[in-house]
Design a protein around this motif. Structure first.
Motif: not given
Length: 154
Positions: A19-40
């Motif tokens: 999240i700090q990286l997203l804030q550093k680059y002032e990201i307003q929307i994150l688009i998840d392009v994972r086929t399966n949106p989970f992490s083991r």
């Protein structure tokens, strides 16, 4: 209107560093392009939990893994059992996903495409999506493992 689109992978980052990286680059929307949106390995990156983290930091979340994921269920997207990005790019579902990304960008929202692989060199977000966007006039900026921006990838 900006033609910049960022990409980022979470890899073994903590949600706080991510999240700090997203804030550093002032990201307003994150688009998840994972086929399966989970992490083991990191429950903070499961889609619902990730969305809550982002909302708490005023970042929108959108899942486009069906349209832009690197492992589509359509068997026509494979050649000799390997994913074929050119075949994916010819599919209607890919076009719908890319148009959504472009429309969001045209709305003026600072956008990042996210997958699990930290290095863009080894991820479909570069080879499938980023290269396509770059060929169509977008300035694709990959947030690398160390948090720096990579513009030119070979």
């Amino acid at each position: 209107m900006s033609s910049e689109i960022y990409t980022i992978g979470y890899g073994n980052r903590s949600i706080q560093v991510f999240i700090q990286l997203l804030q550093k680059y002032e990201i307003q929307i994150l688009i998840d392009v994972r086929t399966n949106p989970f992490s083991r390995f990191n429950p903070d990156f499961r889609s619902k939990k990730l969305e809550l983290h982002l909302i708490n930091h005023n970042i929108r979340y959108l899942f486009l893994g069906y349209e832009l994921g690197g492992k589509p269920s359509d068997l026509d997207c494979y050649t000799n059992y390997e994913v074929d990005y050119q075949k994916i790019q010819s599919k209607v579902f890919f076009t719908i996903g890319i148009e959504e990304v472009i429309n969001i960008n045209h709305e003026g929202l600072k956008t990042a495409l996210m997958c699990s692989e930290q290095s863009p060199l080894y991820c479909h977000r570069k080879a499938l999506i980023g290269d396509y966007l770059q060929a169509n006039g977008f300035d694709v900026r990959h947030i690398d493992k160390d948090g720096t921006i990579l513009n030119e990838l070979f």
